[in-house]
Scaffold this motif. Structure first.
Motif, PDB file in Angstrom:
ATOM      1  N   VAL A  91      86.014 -12.719 -39.272  1.00 51.28           N
ATOM      2  CA  VAL A  91      83.997 -12.803 -39.210  1.00 51.28           C
ATOM      3  C   VAL A  91      83.906 -12.542 -37.597  1.00 51.28           C
ATOM      4  CG1 VAL A  91      82.217 -14.147 -40.159  1.00 51.28           C
ATOM      5  CG2 VAL A  91      84.582 -14.167 -41.508  1.00 51.28           C
ATOM      6  N   ARG A  92      84.291 -13.205 -37.365  1.00 52.55           N
ATOM      7  CA  ARG A  92      83.919 -14.149 -35.953  1.00 52.55           C
ATOM      8  C   ARG A  92      83.872 -12.131 -34.899  1.00 52.55           C
ATOM      9  NH1 ARG A  92      85.555 -19.038 -32.700  1.00 52.55           N
ATOM     10  NH2 ARG A  92      83.709 -20.148 -34.325  1.00 52.55           N
ATOM     11  N   ILE A  93      84.850 -11.843 -34.768  1.00 52.29           N
ATOM     12  CA  ILE A  93      85.366 -10.586 -34.503  1.00 52.29           C
ATOM     13  C   ILE A  93      84.617  -9.547 -34.743  1.00 52.29           C
ATOM     14  CG2 ILE A  93      86.970  -8.877 -33.698  1.00 52.29           C
ATOM     15  CD1 ILE A  93      89.774 -10.550 -34.404  1.00 52.29           C
ATOM     16  N   ASN A  94      84.287  -9.626 -36.273  1.00 53.76           N
ATOM     17  CA  ASN A  94      82.886  -8.152 -36.474  1.00 53.76           C
ATOM     18  C   ASN A  94      82.263  -8.267 -36.202  1.00 53.76           C
ATOM     19  OD1 ASN A  94      85.582  -6.688 -36.971  1.00 53.76           O
ATOM     20  ND2 ASN A  94      85.857  -7.723 -39.933  1.00 53.76           N
ATOM     21  N   ALA A  95      81.828 -10.050 -36.012  1.00 53.10           N
ATOM     22  CA  ALA A  95      80.486 -10.229 -35.965  1.00 53.10           C
ATOM     23  C   ALA A  95      79.620  -9.800 -34.379  1.00 53.10           C
ATOM     24  CB  ALA A  95      80.347 -11.550 -36.162  1.00 53.10           C
ATOM     25  N   ALA A  96      81.011  -9.930 -33.831  1.00 54.95           N
ATOM     26  CA  ALA A  96      80.831 -10.039 -32.273  1.00 54.95           C
ATOM     27  C   ALA A  96      80.353  -8.577 -31.920  1.00 54.95           C
ATOM     28  CB  ALA A  96      81.991 -10.255 -31.233  1.00 54.95           C
ATOM     29  N   ARG A  97      81.001  -7.183 -32.935  1.00 58.13           N
ATOM     30  CA  ARG A  97      81.586  -6.143 -32.743  1.00 58.13           C
ATOM     31  C   ARG A  97      80.296  -5.403 -33.212  1.00 58.13           C
ATOM     32  NH1 ARG A  97      87.671  -4.760 -35.366  1.00 58.13           N
ATOM     33  NH2 ARG A  97      88.658  -5.286 -33.724  1.00 58.13           N
ATOM     34  N   LEU A  98      79.760  -5.797 -34.345  1.00 60.76           N
ATOM     35  CA  LEU A  98      78.606  -5.218 -34.808  1.00 60.76           C
ATOM     36  C   LEU A  98      77.469  -5.673 -34.168  1.00 60.76           C
ATOM     37  CD1 LEU A  98      78.232  -4.173 -37.870  1.00 60.76           C
ATOM     38  CD2 LEU A  98      77.292  -6.591 -38.691  1.00 60.76           C
ATOM     39  N   GLY A  99      77.250  -7.011 -33.172  1.00 61.57           N
ATOM     40  CA  GLY A  99      76.411  -6.944 -32.383  1.00 61.57           C
ATOM     41  C   GLY A  99      76.568  -7.063 -31.186  1.00 61.57           C
ATOM     42  N   GLN A 100      77.463  -6.360 -30.782  1.00 69.21           N
ATOM     43  CA  GLN A 100      77.573  -4.599 -29.234  1.00 69.21           C
ATOM     44  C   GLN A 100      77.075  -3.812 -29.867  1.00 69.21           C
ATOM     45  OE1 GLN A 100      81.381  -4.554 -27.987  1.00 69.21           O
ATOM     46  NE2 GLN A 100      80.837  -4.225 -26.288  1.00 69.21           N
ATOM     47  N   HIS A 101      77.530  -3.557 -31.400  1.00 65.24           N
ATOM     48  CA  HIS A 101      76.918  -2.206 -31.262  1.00 65.24           C
ATOM     49  C   HIS A 101      75.445  -1.993 -31.618  1.00 65.24           C
ATOM     50  CE1 HIS A 101      77.060   1.942 -33.667  1.00 65.24           C
ATOM     51  NE2 HIS A 101      76.280   1.328 -34.677  1.00 65.24           N
ATOM     52  N   PHE A 102      74.909  -2.894 -32.102  1.00 65.94           N
ATOM     53  CA  PHE A 102      73.225  -3.112 -32.716  1.00 65.94           C
ATOM     54  C   PHE A 102      72.466  -3.773 -32.096  1.00 65.94           C
ATOM     55  CE2 PHE A 102      75.066  -2.584 -36.534  1.00 65.94           C
ATOM     56  CZ  PHE A 102      74.724  -1.037 -37.440  1.00 65.94           C
ATOM     57  N   ALA A 159      69.123   3.095 -36.787  1.00 62.11           N
ATOM     58  CA  ALA A 159      68.126   3.806 -35.731  1.00 62.11           C
ATOM     59  C   ALA A 159      68.771   4.287 -34.656  1.00 62.11           C
ATOM     60  CB  ALA A 159      66.844   2.954 -36.191  1.00 62.11           C
ATOM     61  N   SER A 160      69.578   2.901 -34.042  1.00 63.82           N
ATOM     62  CA  SER A 160      69.887   3.491 -32.867  1.00 63.82           C
ATOM     63  C   SER A 160      70.323   4.849 -32.957  1.00 63.82           C
ATOM     64  CB  SER A 160      70.638   2.515 -31.969  1.00 63.82           C
ATOM     65  OG  SER A 160      71.418   1.253 -32.828  1.00 63.82           O
ATOM     66  N   ARG A 161      71.611   4.956 -33.603  1.00 56.53           N
ATOM     67  CA  ARG A 161      72.178   6.259 -33.933  1.00 56.53           C
ATOM     68  C   ARG A 161      71.868   7.466 -33.610  1.00 56.53           C
ATOM     69  NH1 ARG A 161      77.608   4.001 -36.107  1.00 56.53           N
ATOM     70  NH2 ARG A 161      77.889   6.429 -36.270  1.00 56.53           N
ATOM     71  N   ARG A 162      72.010   8.850 -32.827  1.00 56.93           N
ATOM     72  CA  ARG A 162      71.056   9.834 -32.811  1.00 56.93           C
ATOM     73  C   ARG A 162      72.492  10.931 -33.872  1.00 56.93           C
ATOM     74  NH1 ARG A 162      67.682  10.184 -28.461  1.00 56.93           N
ATOM     75  NH2 ARG A 162      66.508   8.359 -28.642  1.00 56.93           N
ATOM     76  N   ASP A 163      73.160  10.608 -34.696  1.00 58.79           N
ATOM     77  CA  ASP A 163      73.795  11.042 -34.981  1.00 58.79           C
ATOM     78  C   ASP A 163      74.017  11.675 -36.602  1.00 58.79           C
ATOM     79  OD1 ASP A 163      75.319   8.588 -35.297  1.00 58.79           O
ATOM     80  OD2 ASP A 163      77.192   9.638 -34.681  1.00 58.79           O
ATOM     81  N   THR A 164      73.323  10.115 -37.099  1.00 55.69           N
ATOM     82  CA  THR A 164      73.370   9.806 -38.650  1.00 55.69           C
ATOM     83  C   THR A 164      71.927  10.730 -39.323  1.00 55.69           C
ATOM     84  OG1 THR A 164      74.583   8.441 -38.259  1.00 55.69           O
ATOM     85  CG2 THR A 164      72.897   7.642 -40.277  1.00 55.69           C
ATOM     86  N   VAL A 165      72.341  10.715 -40.601  1.00 56.93           N
ATOM     87  CA  VAL A 165      71.712  11.311 -41.336  1.00 56.93           C
ATOM     88  C   VAL A 165      71.610  10.696 -42.835  1.00 56.93           C
ATOM     89  CG1 VAL A 165      69.860  13.240 -43.029  1.00 56.93           C
ATOM     90  CG2 VAL A 165      70.938  13.892 -39.968  1.00 56.93           C
ATOM     91  N   LEU A 166      70.287  10.677 -43.560  1.00 54.03           N
ATOM     92  CA  LEU A 166      70.515   9.566 -44.914  1.00 54.03           C
ATOM     93  C   LEU A 166      70.647  10.403 -45.856  1.00 54.03           C
ATOM     94  CD1 LEU A 166      69.216   6.135 -43.748  1.00 54.03           C
ATOM     95  CD2 LEU A 166      70.807   6.646 -43.860  1.00 54.03           C
TER      96      LEU A 166
END
Length: 670
Positions: free
Chosen positions: A76-87, A289-296
């Motif tokens: 949980v801590r590792i992935n939260a840090a990864r996600l935090g860095q990504h966003f 929103a910060s990604r420029r390679d994604t379409v929903l």
């Protein structure tokens, strides 16, 4: 020690460091230790606990926390840090995310948090601050609605927790589960939250029938991704199976973008509600929103923005129309929508689509190309050629064709199985009624058997010589079986145009305005596909308005006349009753061509074309016969097994005498 116990003990230790032995929190610590470890704490004093007693409890707590430290295994801590860095979250914000994910995932951690808050010695921001090793003022700022945690959708308001105000925020089940999983990189984590759509089977060339619309959508999305332009929504609509979702996949591949389907299931993998689908769209938009390679991608738009009739005693889910409008207008990630019917969608939402395109079953050479691609994938080589021969006579959507090919192969069947399965699917999607055959089973076009008042050969040559189809209309009148519809289809082949053929039964509706809509749709389909439109038995649609008894009879003729005036492509009307047409049609038709009975010199040629028996001299004396009569009698004698000259001649005489207007003897016969 498990990660769950270690996290809970970490929080207990942080609280023990902060509060003295006389606090309410201190009184809870022994109970927490026993709950977390099944180890009894020192005997509780009857009076207020002193420093010595508290020291023994602190020593026990430190001993329990000693040994192997599993924090490196805390996913949980590792992935939260990864996600935090990504966003773009700060370290403190990532720890806040970890706090709420742990509260959602670990019962022991939840127990400590709830009991600590119940002491009223601590507030939620203060408790999070102790967990994250930060100042509680910094925590309050990070929990504001406009801060990154909540604005991104990672942290949500917990509507299910409305009765207990202690923990007003939560993470979704899907996010909590993702943070508990073991991933190699952030892309795998994002893929679990918003799975990418499967790769397409189709190719860009399969959608050339969409014309400029496909290129417009590609350019629009390309610019939206490059400039992070908000509020870009594209709608694809049309019958089921026409390839709307498949086109979305192909379009994303052309752009080099990742297509992510959202709103297909709730956090538990069950059917989502309308509100849950809208909420997931909003979360996906904020998180990606910060990604420029994604379409929903959101399939079945009518489920979200339907404007249908509400049944009695049915209370629909209440969602804000204003919220949905703003979601469309501000959506930060380009979104593709699909629907089978725009008629069930609220016009207010349709108006907010940046671009829309209709998907139809492919026609002509495009359909053959798609069938060939599907046959290469699903059909044994020995059956492919036979199945491909059916592409001209079947215009079912590609999805139905692919399904029929798969079923035929699974059953070990050939072309007969394929055609039976495809016919059953077409009947089912047509409301339980088998769709009419693409072409009537009348005799093929034979120029030498046409008796017309206009040179068809000259007309064909002149029309085929033009670089693009001309705007013209043709009325073909004459008795049944004289070759009117056969020549219209022959003309389409000469002009290189696909054919859309409509009968009165295809267009007439029992509902007011339904016929007019069907007429408009027929012209629109022909215009979109660049097809030659043929109306068989047009007198049913263009009857003389002076004889009309009802208003709808007048309005359907008006609709036909209006479209005839403005249609930019060739179209043909056939009728056996030209005298019943409305007078206004006189100036609407560029050509009026009369198809008449076979001339005496054509009758022997018609005999030779259909019968092997010698041509009798008497055939030239027959009257009021058409090429269709010869074809019908040929089928009749084959069924009877009598193909001698006398039988054929007798059948032709009987056919001629049965015609309306034929001379009949007067008086009594013997």
């Amino acid at each position: 020690m498990t990660t769950e116990k270690h996290l809970a003990l970490e929080l207990v230790a942080a609280l023990a460091d902060r509060f003295g032995p006389g606090s309410k929190v201190a009184k809870e610590v022994p109970g927490w230790i026993e709950y977390l470890t099944d180890i009894e704490c020192p005997e509780r004093p009857r009076t207020r606990p002193g420093a010595a007693w508290w020291g023994r409890v602190r020593g026990l707590l430190e001993g329990l926390r000693g040994g192997d430290d599993p924090r490196d295994e805390n996913l949980v801590r590792i992935n939260a840090a990864r996600l935090g860095q990504h966003f773009g979250l700060s370290e403190v914000e990532a720890r806040i995310l970890e706090f709420f994910a742990s509260y959602r995932s670990f019962d022991m951690f939840e127990h400590v948090v709830d009991r600590a808050l119940q002491t009223q010695d601590v507030t939620l921001p203060f408790l999070i601050a102790q967990f994250a090793g930060a100042d509680h003022t910094e925590i309050r700022v990070a929990l504001r609605p406009d801060a990154r945690l909540r604005a991104s959708g990672l942290l949500q308001t917990d509507g299910r927790n409305w009765s207990r105000q202690t923990i007003p925020y939560t993470v979704s089940d899907r996010l909590a589960g993702a943070l508990m999983a073991d991933f190699g990189n952030i892309e795998e984590l994002v893929a679990l939250l918003f799975p990418p759509a499967p790769p397409p089977e189709a190719e860009w060339g399969d959608f050339t029938g969409m014309g400029d619309s496909a290129d417009i959508m590609r350019k629009l999305l390309q610019k939206a991704l490059a400039e992070a332009k908000p509020g870009v929504n594209i709608l694809l609509y049309g019958p089921p199976g026409t390839g709307k979702t498949e086109f979305c996949k192909v379009l994303a591949r052309e752009l080099g973008a990742s297509l992510r389907a959202v709103g297909e299931a709730d956090d538990s993998g069950e059917e989502p509600s309308r509100g849950e689908r809208l909420a997931e769209l909003g979360i996906a938009g904020r998180m990606l929103a910060s990604r420029r390679d994604t379409v929903l991608l959101l399939d079945e738009m009518e489920d979200l923005f339907g404007g249908g009739v509400i049944l009695p005693f049915f209370r629909p889910e209440r969602t804000s129309k204003v919220f949905a409008n703003r979601l469309l207008e501000t959506n930060p990630v380009p979104t593709l929508w699909t629907t089978n019917s725009i008629g069930t969608c609220d016009p207010a939402f349709l108006r907010r689509m940046t671009f829309s395109a209709e998907m139809r079953p492919p026609a002509g050479h495009i359909r053959k190309r798609i069938w060939q691609r599907l046959a290469d994938r699903h059909v044994p080589t020995e059956d492919a050629e036979a199945i491909m021969s059916l592409a001209e006579s079947h215009d079912q959507p590609p999805a139905l064709v692919a399904d029929a090919m798969r079923v035929a192969r699974a059953c070990g069947g050939g072309i007969d199985t394929f055609e039976q399965v495809l016919g059953a699917s077409a009947k089912l999607t047509n409301g339980g009624v088998a769709p009419p055959p693409r072409h009537h089973s009348e005799a093929p076009w034979v120029p030498s058997l046409a008796n017309t008042d206009t040179s068809l050969t000259l007309l064909e040559a002149r029309l085929a010589a033009t670089p693009k189809p001309q705007r013209l209309s043709v009325c073909l009148d004459g008795p049944a079986g004289t070759g009117k519809s056969a020549w219209a289809r022959h003309l389409a082949r000469q002009l290189g145009l696909p054919v859309i053929e409509k009968r009165a039964s295809d267009l007439l509706s029992m509902y007011v305005g339904g016929t007019e809509k069907a007429i408009a749709r027929a012209f629109a389909d022909a215009r979109a596909e660049g097809a030659l439109l043929i109306f068989d038995e047009a007198d049913s649609l263009l009857a003389d308005r002076r004889n009309a008894a009802r208003q709808w009879e007048v309005s359907q003729v008006n609709e036909m006349l209006t479209w005839m005036e403005s249609h930019p492509l060739p179209f043909v009307c056939t009728t056996n009753l030209a005298q019943h047409l409305d007078p206004a049609t006189q100036r609407r038709f560029t050509f009026r061509i009369r198809f008449d009975w076979l001339r005496p010199d054509q009758l022997p040629r018609a005999w030779t074309a259909h019968f092997a028996a010698p041509v009798p001299a008497e055939v030239a004396a027959l009257d009021r016969l058409a090429p269709g009569d010869f074809a019908n009698i040929a089928r009749r004698i084959r069924a009877l097994g009598q193909d001698d000259t006398a039988t054929i001649l007798a059948e032709l005489r009987r056919e001629s005498e049965a015609k309306e207007g034929a001379a009949r003897p007067i008086g009594f016969g013997r």
